[in-house]
Motif scaffolding. Sequence first.
Motif, PDB file in Angstrom:
ATOM      1  N   UNK A 175       0.816  -1.219   0.000  1.00 45.56           N
ATOM      2  CA  UNK A 175       0.000   0.000   0.000  1.00 45.56           C
ATOM      3  C   UNK A 175       0.849   1.269   0.000  1.00 45.56           C
ATOM      4  N   UNK A 176       2.126   1.147   0.392  1.00 48.52           N
ATOM      5  CA  UNK A 176       3.044   2.299   0.336  1.00 48.52           C
ATOM      6  C   UNK A 176       3.082   2.846  -1.091  1.00 48.52           C
ATOM      7  N   UNK A 177       2.862   1.952  -2.050  1.00 46.96           N
ATOM      8  CA  UNK A 177       2.902   2.333  -3.464  1.00 46.96           C
ATOM      9  C   UNK A 177       1.740   3.256  -3.859  1.00 46.96           C
ATOM     10  N   UNK A 178       0.640   3.193  -3.115  1.00 46.24           N
ATOM     11  CA  UNK A 178      -0.557   3.962  -3.502  1.00 46.24           C
ATOM     12  C   UNK A 178      -0.298   5.474  -3.464  1.00 46.24           C
ATOM     13  N   UNK A 179       0.217   6.020  -2.318  1.00 51.69           N
ATOM     14  CA  UNK A 179       0.547   7.457  -2.359  1.00 51.69           C
ATOM     15  C   UNK A 179       1.615   7.788  -3.394  1.00 51.69           C
ATOM     16  N   UNK A 180       2.520   6.845  -3.665  1.00 51.31           N
ATOM     17  CA  UNK A 180       3.536   7.096  -4.700  1.00 51.31           C
ATOM     18  C   UNK A 180       2.854   7.286  -6.053  1.00 51.31           C
ATOM     19  N   UNK A 181       1.872   6.414  -6.355  1.00 49.15           N
ATOM     20  CA  UNK A 181       1.142   6.559  -7.626  1.00 49.15           C
ATOM     21  C   UNK A 181       0.405   7.900  -7.640  1.00 49.15           C
ATOM     22  N   UNK A 182      -0.276   8.168  -6.518  1.00 42.57           N
ATOM     23  CA  UNK A 182      -1.115   9.365  -6.459  1.00 42.57           C
ATOM     24  C   UNK A 182      -0.309  10.656  -6.642  1.00 42.57           C
ATOM     25  N   UNK A 183       0.823  10.742  -5.946  1.00 41.88           N
ATOM     26  CA  UNK A 183       1.588  11.990  -5.989  1.00 41.88           C
ATOM     27  C   UNK A 183       2.715  11.979  -7.017  1.00 41.88           C
ATOM     28  N   UNK A 184       2.839  10.865  -7.767  1.00 37.78           N
ATOM     29  CA  UNK A 184       3.943  10.770  -8.740  1.00 37.78           C
ATOM     30  C   UNK A 184       3.926  11.931  -9.731  1.00 37.78           C
ATOM     31  N   UNK A 185       2.713  12.370 -10.119  1.00 43.38           N
ATOM     32  CA  UNK A 185       2.649  13.455 -11.104  1.00 43.38           C
ATOM     33  C   UNK A 185       3.073  14.798 -10.503  1.00 43.38           C
ATOM     34  N   UNK A 186       3.111  14.880  -9.155  1.00 42.78           N
ATOM     35  CA  UNK A 186       3.551  16.125  -8.521  1.00 42.78           C
ATOM     36  C   UNK A 186       5.011  16.062  -8.095  1.00 42.78           C
ATOM     37  N   UNK A 187       5.447  14.862  -7.641  1.00 41.82           N
ATOM     38  CA  UNK A 187       6.814  14.731  -7.132  1.00 41.82           C
ATOM     39  C   UNK A 187       7.854  14.738  -8.244  1.00 41.82           C
ATOM     40  N   UNK A 188       7.485  14.137  -9.371  1.00 39.87           N
ATOM     41  CA  UNK A 188       8.447  14.043 -10.469  1.00 39.87           C
ATOM     42  C   UNK A 188       7.914  14.800 -11.678  1.00 39.87           C
ATOM     43  N   UNK A 189       8.831  15.133 -12.576  1.00 39.00           N
ATOM     44  CA  UNK A 189       8.418  15.713 -13.845  1.00 39.00           C
ATOM     45  C   UNK A 189       7.924  14.599 -14.731  1.00 39.00           C
TER      46      UNK A 189
END
Lengths: 253, 54
Positions: A175-189
């Motif tokens: 489930x740690x991956x879920x916030x990574x997916x969600x915020x990936x468009x903000x954290x990375x270009x």
Amino acid sequence: MSWFDNWHLPKWFYQMASPKWFFDFGARLQPWFAALALLFIVCGLVWGLLYAPADYQQGNSFRIMYVHVPAAILSQSIFLMMGVTGAIGLIWKMKVAFMVARACTLVGASFTALALITGAIWGKPTWGAYWVWDARLTSTLIMLFLYTGVMALNQAIADRSVAGRATAILAIIGSINIPVIKYSVEWWNTLHQASTFTLTAKPSMPPEMYMPLLFMVLGCYCLCAWLVVQGTRNEILDQERQASWVARYLEDQ
Amino acid sequence: MYFTSFEQLISMDGHGFYVWFCYACFVLLVAGNIWAAKHRQQRLVKQIKSQLRR
């Protein structure tokens, strides 16, 4: 800790833990989920495919959004559901919670695959490539691997309670991956665009474009609820086949 | 309706294949999931019934 001893969860929480209660209650819920899913999905599909106006930049390819976005939202929601029910199973030693988690796997994996496939198809006319190693796409692919990991673990362990505990741990860690997916468009270009749909802000699209999407998202939630309830009821039948109520239920079938 | 002709609905200004392919995937996946769930239920009912008869 007296406040903790006196603290009780609502009654339905314990009722849910009874396989027979869940089996009967689920059967009563299913027609509602089915009817709502059919209504919302048919309306959403027809509206999105035939009536919504084309996007001024992407043209008609933007209609893929009406299947891509619900699939992506559901794939993450179902993963979270799998993690939460797994945790409930671990904490309260509830068999039914593990069964719900098990019912989530195939539904969630297939929606993740759908999100990836429709995303790839959408990428071709929009970005010029089916696949790019972008953060959003890569983290979603990892989620598909986590789903297959959970399924493989379930298949490999014959003892259902051991399998339930093992997959629960994998689902919770995954489930740690879920916030990574969600915020990936903000954290990375990323090439992937930011969310078109949030609960808090007003949509950037006109109503005739976002209403079909809302219908599709709601419809897919109802559909997945039906599928997970049906899957759980199948698990209950499978695992409780020795129970006398199952024999009585089957006599009426 | 956004489209003025049937041909236009199919071609979608060149995006037809992409759009229709995605919608077909969605319908197939939904139908497959429903079928799998119902099929497993039927199989379980049959199997447990024959176990009970023994």
